[in-house]
Design an enzyme around this catalytic site. Sequence first.
Site, PDB file in Angstrom:
ATOM      1  N   ASP A   1      -2.505  73.385  22.030  1.00  0.00           N
ATOM      2  CA  ASP A   1      -2.970  74.044  20.807  1.00  0.00           C
ATOM      3  C   ASP A   1      -1.755  74.567  20.040  1.00  0.00           C
ATOM      4  O   ASP A   1      -1.739  75.691  19.536  1.00  0.00           O
ATOM      5  CB  ASP A   1      -3.934  75.192  21.123  1.00  0.00           C
ATOM      6  CG  ASP A   1      -4.654  75.714  19.872  1.00  0.00           C
ATOM      7  OD1 ASP A   1      -4.667  75.009  18.840  1.00  0.00           O
ATOM      8  OD2 ASP A   1      -5.192  76.835  19.920  1.00  0.00           O
TER       9      ASP A   1
ATOM     10  N   LYS B   1      -4.718  91.221  26.518  1.00  0.00           N
ATOM     11  CA  LYS B   1      -5.606  90.275  25.835  1.00  0.00           C
ATOM     12  C   LYS B   1      -6.976  90.322  26.510  1.00  0.00           C
ATOM     13  O   LYS B   1      -7.076  90.170  27.731  1.00  0.00           O
ATOM     14  CB  LYS B   1      -4.999  88.864  25.912  1.00  0.00           C
ATOM     15  CG  LYS B   1      -5.781  87.810  25.152  1.00  0.00           C
ATOM     16  CD  LYS B   1      -4.966  86.519  25.041  1.00  0.00           C
ATOM     17  CE  LYS B   1      -5.732  85.414  24.362  1.00  0.00           C
ATOM     18  NZ  LYS B   1      -4.943  84.179  24.211  1.00  0.00           N
TER      19      LYS B   1
ATOM     20  N   ASP C   1      -0.535  81.818  23.574  1.00  0.00           N
ATOM     21  CA  ASP C   1      -1.898  81.314  23.602  1.00  0.00           C
ATOM     22  C   ASP C   1      -1.997  80.031  24.437  1.00  0.00           C
ATOM     23  O   ASP C   1      -2.180  78.935  23.908  1.00  0.00           O
ATOM     24  CB  ASP C   1      -2.320  81.033  22.143  1.00  0.00           C
ATOM     25  CG  ASP C   1      -3.820  81.033  21.980  1.00  0.00           C
ATOM     26  OD1 ASP C   1      -4.526  81.202  22.986  1.00  0.00           O
ATOM     27  OD2 ASP C   1      -4.287  80.850  20.840  1.00  0.00           O
TER      28      ASP C   1
HETATM   29  N1  LIG Z   1       2.307  89.114  24.050  1.00  0.00           N
HETATM   30  C1  LIG Z   1       2.034  89.401  22.787  1.00  0.00           C
HETATM   31  N2  LIG Z   1       2.821  90.251  22.082  1.00  0.00           N
HETATM   32  C2  LIG Z   1       2.544  90.544  20.799  1.00  0.00           C
HETATM   33  N3  LIG Z   1       1.495  90.047  20.115  1.00  0.00           N
HETATM   34  C3  LIG Z   1       0.679  89.208  20.764  1.00  0.00           C
HETATM   35  C4  LIG Z   1       0.894  88.837  22.116  1.00  0.00           C
HETATM   36  N4  LIG Z   1      -0.090  87.991  22.487  1.00  0.00           N
HETATM   37  C5  LIG Z   1      -0.883  87.833  21.404  1.00  0.00           C
HETATM   38  N5  LIG Z   1      -0.429  88.556  20.363  1.00  0.00           N
HETATM   39  C6  LIG Z   1      -1.045  88.648  19.019  1.00  0.00           C
HETATM   40  O1  LIG Z   1      -2.413  88.342  19.123  1.00  0.00           O
HETATM   41  C7  LIG Z   1      -2.737  87.173  18.359  1.00  0.00           C
HETATM   42  C8  LIG Z   1      -3.769  86.336  19.091  1.00  0.00           C
HETATM   43  O2  LIG Z   1      -3.254  85.919  20.327  1.00  0.00           O
HETATM   44  P1  LIG Z   1      -3.571  84.490  20.913  1.00  0.00           P
HETATM   45  O3  LIG Z   1      -3.125  83.451  19.949  1.00  0.00           O
HETATM   46  O4  LIG Z   1      -3.019  84.445  22.288  1.00  0.00           O
HETATM   47  O5  LIG Z   1      -5.139  84.562  21.011  1.00  0.00           O
HETATM   48  P2  LIG Z   1      -6.263  83.567  20.448  1.00  0.00           P
HETATM   49  O6  LIG Z   1      -6.905  82.957  21.610  1.00  0.00           O
HETATM   50  O7  LIG Z   1      -5.701  82.709  19.363  1.00  0.00           O
HETATM   51  O8  LIG Z   1      -7.281  84.514  19.833  1.00  0.00           O
HETATM   52  P3  LIG Z   1      -8.334  84.076  18.743  1.00  0.00           P
HETATM   53  O9  LIG Z   1      -8.496  82.559  18.843  1.00  0.00           O
HETATM   54  O10 LIG Z   1      -9.527  84.807  19.135  1.00  0.00           O
HETATM   55  O11 LIG Z   1      -7.695  84.524  17.459  1.00  0.00           O
HETATM   56  C9  LIG Z   1      -1.409  86.484  18.136  1.00  0.00           C
HETATM   57  O12 LIG Z   1      -1.386  85.745  16.956  1.00  0.00           O
HETATM   58  C10 LIG Z   1      -0.436  87.629  18.077  1.00  0.00           C
HETATM   59  O13 LIG Z   1      -0.417  88.188  16.787  1.00  0.00           O
HETATM   60 MG   LIG Z   2      -3.967  81.816  18.940  1.00  0.00          MG
END
Ligand SMILES: Nc1ncnc2c1ncn2[C@@H]1O[C@H](COP(=O)(O)OP(=O)(O)OP(=O)(O)O)[C@@H](O)[C@H]1O
Ligand SMILES: [Mg+2]
Length: 256
Positions: free
Chosen positions: A187, A76, A204
């Site tokens: 969240d 990430k 997240d």
């Molecule tokens: N460990 C993981 N394995 C597989 N997919 C992941 C993983 N972590 C995140 N993702 C994918 O990435 C997406 C975004 O991750 P996350 O929700 O942690 O970030 P975010 O902070 O919401 O990003 P943004 O707000 O910029 O969209 C998730 O919805 C998922 O599809």
């Molecule tokens: Mg998210």
Amino acid sequence: MEDLSALEKLLKSGEFLQSLQMERKTADLVFDSRTLKAIYELVSRYRVDYIDYPISSGKESIVFKAYLNGKAVALKIYKMSTLRFSNIWKYIDGDYRFSKEHLTRSSLVYLWARKEFTNLSECRRYRINAPKPIAFHKNLLMMSYLGTKSRGAPMLKDADVDFGKTFEGIMDSVKRLYGQAKLVHADLSEYNVLIYRAKPYLLDMAQSVSREHPAADFFLERDVKNICNFFRKKGVECNWEDALREIRQSGNSGKA
Ligand SMILES: Nc1ncnc2c1ncn2[C@@H]1O[C@H](COP(=O)(O)OP(=O)(O)OP(=O)(O)O)[C@@H](O)[C@H]1O
Ligand SMILES: [Mg+2]
């Protein structure tokens, strides 16, 4: 990865940008020199085999699939340019674990990545289903990858699951999170839960706060309302006040 310029070439290649639906101009902003250097350092330090395709590209982060020792991991990348100080400060100030630091803009983003790493580590400790944290470095977080060979695990909102069981699974996780890890997700919604091997995984967690945070009660109530709203639409009986009481009780007994 031989050198920094090879990495830059890869990340800004037509193929990557197309799957990120990103223009070259945006790519220059997202993969700024500090971020490129950080990726390069992390890749070298942990001997990441290679960076595969982007799984998700959002406002504040981009998530890539990568390979470490032959195993899939998720990388990430918090965007240095769009993470908003005003949005995230309230989750840092008031969390006694992180609040005393002198912060510049970039160190705030680094703290944000470290905060998610710390919160995921707590999940691990209390056996709450969430990605396993592997490493953090500057604005990067490496964690276990949830998904199949060909695609990332679906978000709860898109998943075809037994909603009754899934609701119970999430309640169990939130109770452990509150009762044992003493954290509030802050969240929680159908967007931040992935369904992996038929089980819900919390995701997240950079904004997750200690139960001692002055707004923890507010965040917990908001989380429970979000989850109940979603599951009610799926035909699962959920009264947010009852659910909240159950979670709080598990916190008082110290056990989930
Ligand atoms: N460990 C993981 N394995 C597989 N997919 C992941 C993983 N972590 C995140 N993702 C994918 O990435 C997406 C975004 O991750 P996350 O929700 O942690 O970030 P975010 O902070 O919401 O990003 P943004 O707000 O910029 O969209 C998730 O919805 C998922 O599809
Ligand atoms: Mg998210």
